[in-house]
Design a protein around this motif. Structure first.
Motif, mmCIF file in Angstrom:
data_model
loop_
_atom_site.group_PDB
_atom_site.id
_atom_site.type_symbol
_atom_site.label_atom_id
_atom_site.label_comp_id
_atom_site.label_asym_id
_atom_site.label_seq_id
_atom_site.Cartn_x
_atom_site.Cartn_y
_atom_site.Cartn_z
ATOM 1 N N SER A 131 39.057 43.581 33.247
ATOM 2 C CA SER A 131 39.486 42.237 33.612
ATOM 3 C C SER A 131 40.858 42.284 34.276
ATOM 4 C CB SER A 131 39.553 41.335 32.377
ATOM 5 O OG SER A 131 39.956 40.032 32.743
ATOM 6 N N TYR B 3 30.796 43.668 35.682
ATOM 7 C CA TYR B 3 30.586 43.300 37.077
ATOM 8 C C TYR B 3 29.174 43.699 37.462
ATOM 9 C CZ TYR B 3 31.597 48.203 38.416
ATOM 10 O OH TYR B 3 31.581 49.576 38.547
ATOM 11 N N ASP C 202 26.140 45.327 39.569
ATOM 12 C CA ASP C 202 25.755 46.448 40.411
ATOM 13 C C ASP C 202 24.239 46.601 40.268
ATOM 14 O OD1 ASP C 202 25.092 48.876 41.561
ATOM 15 O OD2 ASP C 202 26.841 49.944 40.793
ATOM 16 N N PHE D 83 32.113 36.964 31.161
ATOM 17 C CA PHE D 83 32.663 37.569 32.370
ATOM 18 C C PHE D 83 34.071 37.036 32.597
ATOM 19 C CE2 PHE D 83 30.767 33.634 33.810
ATOM 20 C CZ PHE D 83 31.554 33.188 34.853
ATOM 21 N N GLY E 22 38.410 37.757 37.554
ATOM 22 C CA GLY E 22 37.870 38.840 38.351
ATOM 23 C C GLY E 22 38.159 40.170 37.694
ATOM 24 N N VAL E 23 37.819 41.262 38.384
ATOM 25 C CA VAL E 23 38.024 42.591 37.826
ATOM 26 C C VAL E 23 38.995 43.391 38.689
ATOM 27 C CG1 VAL E 23 35.787 42.663 36.677
ATOM 28 C CG2 VAL E 23 35.985 43.511 39.013
ATOM 29 N N PRO F 95 35.384 48.138 42.164
ATOM 30 C CA PRO F 95 35.782 47.831 40.786
ATOM 31 C C PRO F 95 36.172 49.091 40.021
ATOM 32 C CG PRO F 95 33.833 46.593 41.374
ATOM 33 C CD PRO F 95 34.071 47.558 42.496
ATOM 34 N N THR G 261 39.368 41.960 42.426
ATOM 35 C CA THR G 261 38.046 41.765 43.008
ATOM 36 C C THR G 261 37.423 40.547 42.332
ATOM 37 O OG1 THR G 261 37.716 44.124 43.444
ATOM 38 C CG2 THR G 261 35.751 42.747 43.345
ATOM 39 N N GLN H 100 34.617 37.740 41.193
ATOM 40 C CA GLN H 100 33.266 37.916 40.691
ATOM 41 C C GLN H 100 32.467 36.611 40.781
ATOM 42 O OE1 GLN H 100 31.876 41.136 38.902
ATOM 43 N NE2 GLN H 100 33.090 41.395 40.732
#
Length: 295
Positions: free
Chosen positions: A122, A136, A138, A193, A197-198, A206, A263, A265
């Motif tokens: 995070s 995140y 993928d 989440f 963002g991450v 990420p 990044t 999300q």
């Protein structure tokens, strides 16, 4: 009977009190967390409530639902499956969370394989001073994670510890296949989440989470002059300063953005959940047809 206490099994890390132990030791076998014990579950080719559990109280084995009923707790069908990507998969941490509020800690904790989700970090500093894990998306990933089965009071406690830094989403099983050790596929499960963002690595991808917290903080300090000035020179100083001052945590979080490490999300937003959308396990969409319905 073998001592199945959290202490005897080595699950005593509480990152909320010892930030550099984050995420704590997470479970790697199906268990029922119950009163500081981790009772092993016997995987069955049936619904989770029909799996077996052996305790020092009951003579022989009993089903998980029978054990929960004997303990005066909600059965599996009245619980909410939540995918845990950080310290919520560590018995020491979750037991501490519930103890603080006076909520019983009885809950199943089950390893699962989750398609489409990976574990990152995070892009904020937590109240305890550590940088916590965050999921995140993928599509190519299949990640071993843990599903905790929370009753309504436990879910409220976890919500309160995660918000506002995290939001809750409902992952549909047809988009994010989630497979239990029995082979059962969950119809859906919740996940938290990051609202921030991450963190990204220098290439913009990420940054991987789940590793040693002290090593991570050293790397972040090495990569940012501003972080060294605010939180350095070492991980011990970082968690001491960040854990004691909200303004310092906020400044550190801003530095993540200023360094270009963020990044977003937005992919989770279509799945964001609120209390009006809560579903019980028995109300979820159909699971693996090879499994019989729970008796």
């Amino acid at each position: 009977m073998t001592d199945r206490s959290i202490e005897a099994l080595g699950y005593t890390d509480v990152p909320a009190l010892q930030p550099l132990t984050y995420p704590g030791r997470v479970i790697d076998e199906p268990v029922l967390l119950s009163g500081k014990e981790l009772l092993a579950l016997g995987v069955q080719p049936r619904r989770l409530g029909a799996w077996t559990v052996r305790s020092s109280v009951a003579s022989g084995e009993e089903t998980l639902d029978a054990a929960l009923e004997r303990l005066g707790q909600a059965s599996v069908g009245d619980r909410y499956p939540v995918v845990s990507v950080g310290s919520n998969a560590a018995p020491g941490q979750v037991s501490h969370k519930f103890d603080r509020i006076g909520v019983p800690d009885e809950m199943p904790m089950i390893p699962v394989r989750v398609r489409g989700i990976k574990v990152g970090l995070s892009a904020h500093i937590s109240p305890a001073g550590y940088v916590a894990a965050a999921p995140y998306m993928d599509p190519a990933a299949e990640t071993p994670l843990v599903v905790t089965w929370l009753d309504a009071a436990q879910l409220k406690v976890v919500d309160d510890t995660e918000f506002p830094g995290y939001r809750r989403a409902l992952l549909p099983g047809d988009v994010f296949p989630m497979t239990m050790p029995s082979g059962e596929r969950l119809g859906a499960a919740y996940i938290y989440f990051s609202a921030y963002g991450v963190l990204a690595d220098p290439n913009g991808s990420p940054r991987a989470g789940g590793g040693d917290q002290a090593t991570l903080l050293r790397e972040l300090l090495a990569d940012s002059t501003a972080l060294r000035e605010l939180l350095g020179p070492d991980p011990e100083t970082w968690v001491r300063r960040a854990g004691s001052a909200e303004a310092t945590r906020h400044r550190g979080t801003r530095i993540f953005r200023e360094e270009g490490w963020l990044t977003e999300q937005p992919e989770f937003l279509p799945y964001e959940s609120d209390d009006s959308e809560l579903k019980l396990y028995d109300d979820l969409p159909p699971r693996d047809d090879s499994l019989p319905n729970r008796p």
